[in-house]
Motif scaffolding. Structure first.
Motif, PDB file in Angstrom:
ATOM      1  N   UNK A 380       0.815  -1.212   0.000  1.00 52.55           N
ATOM      2  CA  UNK A 380       0.000   0.000   0.000  1.00 52.55           C
ATOM      3  C   UNK A 380       0.848   1.261   0.000  1.00 52.55           C
ATOM      4  N   UNK A 381       1.920   1.252   0.784  1.00 53.67           N
ATOM      5  CA  UNK A 381       2.824   2.400   0.848  1.00 53.67           C
ATOM      6  C   UNK A 381       3.470   2.656  -0.505  1.00 53.67           C
ATOM      7  N   UNK A 382       3.975   1.611  -1.136  1.00 52.65           N
ATOM      8  CA  UNK A 382       4.638   1.759  -2.430  1.00 52.65           C
ATOM      9  C   UNK A 382       3.661   2.156  -3.515  1.00 52.65           C
ATOM     10  N   UNK A 383       2.460   1.598  -3.480  1.00 54.69           N
ATOM     11  CA  UNK A 383       1.466   1.911  -4.503  1.00 54.69           C
ATOM     12  C   UNK A 383       1.072   3.381  -4.442  1.00 54.69           C
ATOM     13  N   UNK A 384       0.815   3.865  -3.236  1.00 54.19           N
ATOM     14  CA  UNK A 384       0.476   5.272  -3.090  1.00 54.19           C
ATOM     15  C   UNK A 384       1.617   6.184  -3.489  1.00 54.19           C
ATOM     16  N   UNK A 385       2.834   5.813  -3.086  1.00 51.08           N
ATOM     17  CA  UNK A 385       3.997   6.627  -3.445  1.00 51.08           C
ATOM     18  C   UNK A 385       4.242   6.666  -4.936  1.00 51.08           C
ATOM     19  N   UNK A 386       4.000   5.531  -5.619  1.00 47.94           N
ATOM     20  CA  UNK A 386       4.191   5.483  -7.071  1.00 47.94           C
ATOM     21  C   UNK A 386       3.246   6.439  -7.775  1.00 47.94           C
ATOM     22  N   UNK A 387       1.981   6.382  -7.427  1.00 51.60           N
ATOM     23  CA  UNK A 387       0.997   7.237  -8.084  1.00 51.60           C
ATOM     24  C   UNK A 387       1.245   8.705  -7.765  1.00 51.60           C
ATOM     25  N   UNK A 388       1.474   9.022  -6.497  1.00 51.91           N
ATOM     26  CA  UNK A 388       1.726  10.412  -6.122  1.00 51.91           C
ATOM     27  C   UNK A 388       3.000  10.945  -6.755  1.00 51.91           C
ATOM     28  N   UNK A 389       3.983  10.073  -6.942  1.00 47.41           N
ATOM     29  CA  UNK A 389       5.247  10.507  -7.519  1.00 47.41           C
ATOM     30  C   UNK A 389       5.184  10.817  -8.993  1.00 47.41           C
ATOM     31  N   UNK A 390       4.099  10.426  -9.648  1.00 50.54           N
ATOM     32  CA  UNK A 390       3.959  10.677 -11.090  1.00 50.54           C
ATOM     33  C   UNK A 390       2.871  11.705 -11.381  1.00 50.54           C
ATOM     34  N   UNK A 391       2.638  12.594 -10.413  1.00 46.64           N
ATOM     35  CA  UNK A 391       1.583  13.585 -10.580  1.00 46.64           C
ATOM     36  C   UNK A 391       2.070  14.846 -11.288  1.00 46.64           C
ATOM     37  N   UNK A 392       3.339  14.949 -11.599  1.00 45.54           N
ATOM     38  CA  UNK A 392       3.848  16.144 -12.271  1.00 45.54           C
ATOM     39  C   UNK A 392       4.607  15.758 -13.528  1.00 45.54           C
ATOM     40  N   UNK A 393       4.759  16.723 -14.429  1.00 46.25           N
ATOM     41  CA  UNK A 393       5.378  16.447 -15.726  1.00 46.25           C
ATOM     42  C   UNK A 393       6.862  16.132 -15.608  1.00 46.25           C
ATOM     43  N   UNK A 394       7.529  16.673 -14.577  1.00 41.97           N
ATOM     44  CA  UNK A 394       8.954  16.407 -14.419  1.00 41.97           C
ATOM     45  C   UNK A 394       9.243  14.953 -14.140  1.00 41.97           C
ATOM     46  N   UNK A 395       8.458  14.346 -13.248  1.00 43.41           N
ATOM     47  CA  UNK A 395       8.669  12.930 -12.945  1.00 43.41           C
ATOM     48  C   UNK A 395       8.329  12.060 -14.147  1.00 43.41           C
ATOM     49  N   UNK A 396       7.335  12.451 -14.928  1.00 45.55           N
ATOM     50  CA  UNK A 396       6.982  11.693 -16.136  1.00 45.55           C
ATOM     51  C   UNK A 396       8.090  11.798 -17.182  1.00 45.55           C
ATOM     52  N   UNK A 397       8.649  12.991 -17.328  1.00 45.92           N
ATOM     53  CA  UNK A 397       9.767  13.165 -18.268  1.00 45.92           C
ATOM     54  C   UNK A 397      10.951  12.302 -17.876  1.00 45.92           C
TER      55      UNK A 397
END
Length: 450
Positions: A380-397
Motif C-alpha cells: 500500500x505504501x509503495x502503490x500510493x507513493x508510485x501514483x503520487x510521484x507521477x503527478x507532475x510532468x517532471x517525474x513523467x519526463x
C-alpha cells in the motif's frame, strides 16, 4: 494500445511506437535521422511541460585524464554557445517563468526545463543549442572550476553526503562506479580544458541523444523542433544512423547477485574523521542491477525494513530505543551492479550499539521473513507513493528517459502496481537472505580517530 512500451532494441530511423497510459495519456517514441530518440507523454489538461535532453554518459565513462569532465560539462553547457551568452540562456527561461537545470549521474546526464506548453519550442531551441554548440570557453571553465570546487567543499561539509559517497567507494572499490560523480578536488583542479572538450566531442552525438517531454506537448511538433535545432547546431543527421544501444551488462563489482564478477566485494571498514556532534554510519554491500526482475521485491523489502515510520528500523532504533533521529535503508542500481545499505545518524558513543541493531534487523528479516500485515502495508505504501510521484510532468519526463536508457521498457502505472502487488512474503525473505549473505562494508563518519 499496450500498457507496456517495449524498448528492447534501439530502433531503426523512422520507427514509431505508441502506447496508452493511465488517465488518457499517450506515450510515443520516434527515432529521428542521426539516431536521435524522441519520447513524449501527452497528458490531457496539462498547461505545462517538462523537456529533457539525455546523454547516455556519466562519471563511470570518464577515461584517465578526463575524471570530472562529465560534471564540468553539466555546468559549462549553461555558460554560452555560438548563438547565446550565459545571460541569454538564463533570461530565456526567466522571461517566461520557466525553470532550467541539469543533473549528472554515474551512467547518464540530463539537461531539462519546465515551461508553459506555449514555450516548449523555446525550451527545445535553447537546450538543443546548449547540447550541440557549447563553446566551453577557457575563461568560463576556469571560473566554473572554482564554482565546482566550492560545490565539492559544500558536500564535504555535509557528513551525510560524505558517508554515502564513501560507502559507494568502499562497496564498488576498483570500479569506475565507485568514483564520486562530481569528481574530487584533485581531479577538478587537474583536468584541462582540452580533456573536457574531448569528452564533450566524444559523447555528445546524435546517436547518444534522447529527448523526452511530458505534459502539454505535441509529439510530431517536438520531433520537428528537435530536428531543426540539431541541424542548426551543426550536427549531421545521417538518415541511416541508428541509436547507440543501451549500456550492456558487463563484468562489474558485486557478489554474483546478477552473475557479476566479484570486484571490491570482500567487505571493508572505513572511518572518516569529522568534527561533528553526530556520527553517520552505513552498513551494507552490493545490491541489484537496475534491470533485475527482483527490483520490485527489493522495493517491498526496503519499505518493511527501513522505508517509513512503521518500518522495523524506525521502530526499533528510534521509537523503542531513542538512538537515532534518522534511520532508513536505501538502494541504487546500475547496469552491472548495485548497492544496498542501512543508514543511521546517532551519538558517536552509540555507534556500535546502532550497528548491531541494524545487522540484527537485517538478519532477522532474512531468516524469519515478513508478516502478512507488513506485506500488505508495504504494498500500500509503495502503490500510493508510485501514483503520487507521477503527478507532475517532471517525474513523467524522467521516467521516459530512464525507460529508454536503463530499463528497456516503459510500464504504465497499472502494470507497475501489478508487479508490486505480485511480490510475496517468500520473495522478500529469499531476497533478504541473498543480500544478507553479501560481504558487508561499514563506513563511519564522525569524531573518531583517523
Amino acid at each position: 494500445m499496450p500498457l507496456v512500451l517495449s524498448l528492447s532494441g534501439p530502433g531503426e530511423p523512422g520507427s514509431d511506437l505508441t502506447a496508452g497510459q493511465d488517465g488518457g495519456a499517450i506515450v510515443r517514441r520516434t527515432v529521428l535521422p542521426g539516431g536521435v530518440r524522441v519520447l513524449t507523454e501527452a497528458m490531457p489538461g496539462m498547461r505545462s511541460a517538462t523537456v529533457g535532453a539525455w546523454v547516455g554518459v556519466g562519471s563511470r565513462d570518464e577515461r584517465d585524464g578526463h575524471h570530472g569532465s562529465t560534471h564540468f560539462l553539466e555546468h559549462l553547457l549553461f555558460k554560452g554557445t555560438a548563438r547565446r551568452s550565459a545571460m541569454d540562456i538564463a533570461e530565456a527561461f526567466d522571461a517566461v517563468g520557466g525553470e532550467a537545470n541539469a543533473a549528472t549521474g554515474k551512467e547518464h546526464t540530463c539537461y531539462y526545463a519546465r515551461v508553459l506548453d506555449a514555450d516548449v519550442p523555446m525550451a527545445v531551441d535553447v537546450i538543443g543549442d546548449m547540447v550541440t554548440s557549447a563553446r566551453l570557453d577557457g575563461g568560463e571553465l576556469e571560473t566554473e572550476r572554482g564554482v565546482i570546487l566550492e560545490e565539492l567543499a559544500m558536500n564535504d561539509d555535509d557528513p551525510s553526503d560524505v558517508v554515502h559517497e564513501q560507502f559507494a567507494a568502499a562497496v564498488l572499490a576498483g570500479h569506475p562506479l565507485g568514483r564520486p560523480i562530481g569528481g574530487t578536488p584533485d581531479t577538478i583542479r587537474a583536468v584541462p580544458r582540452d580533456a573536457v572538450w574531448e569528452h564533450y566531442r566524444e559523447h555528445y552525438r546524435p546517436e547518444t541523444l534522447v529527448v523526452t517531454a511530458a505534459g502539454g506537448v505535441d509529439h510530431d511538433a517536438l520531433c520537428t523542433q528537435v530536428t531543426d535545432v540539431l541541424g542548426a547546431g551543426g550536427w549531421t543527421l545521417d538518415p541511416e544512423a541508428t541509436p547507440t544501444g543501451r549500456r550492456q551488462v558487463g563484468a562489474g563489482p558485486g557478489p554474483g547477485l546478477d552473475g557479476a564478477t566479484e570486484v571490491g566485494s570482500a567487505g571493508a571498514e572505513l572511518v572518516v574523521h569529522r568534527t561533528t556532534e553526530q556520527a553517520n554510519v552505513i552498513l551494507g554491500g552490493a545490491g541489484l542491477t537496475a534491470t533485475d526482475d527482483r527490483r520490485f521485491t527489493l522495493s517491498v523489502l526496503s519499505a518493511v525494513l527501513g522505508g517509513g515510520m512503521s518500518s522495523r528500523l524506525f521502530q526499533e532504533v528510534r521509537e523503542k530505543r531513542g538512538l537515532a533521529y534518522s534511520v532508513y535503508c536505501f538502494s541504487s542500481g546500475h547496469a552491472d551492479t548495485g548497492i544496498f545499505g542501512l543508514y543511521a545518524g546517532c551519538a558517536p558513543a552509540k555507534v556500535d550499539e546502532v550497528l548491531t541493531l541494524l545487522a540484527q534487523e537485517w538478519e532477522r528479516l532474512a531468516s524469519d521473513g515478513i508478516t502478512a500485515a507488513e506485506l500488505e502495508r508495504s504494498i500500500g505504501q509503495l502503490s500510493g507513493g508510485l501514483v503520487l510521484g507521477l503527478e507532475d510532468s517532471g517525474s513523467r519526463m524522467s521516467r521516459l528517459g530512464k525507460a529508454e536508457l536503463v530499463h528497456g521498457e516503459l510500464l504504465s502505472q497499472e502494470e507497475s502496481l501489478e508487479r508490486i502487488r505480485a511480490v510475496t512474503a517468500e520473495d522478500v525473505r529469499d531476497l533478504a537472505a541473498v543480500l544478507a549473505a553479501v560481504p558487508r562494508s561499514v563506513v563511519k563518519v564522525g569524531p573518531f580517530g583517523a
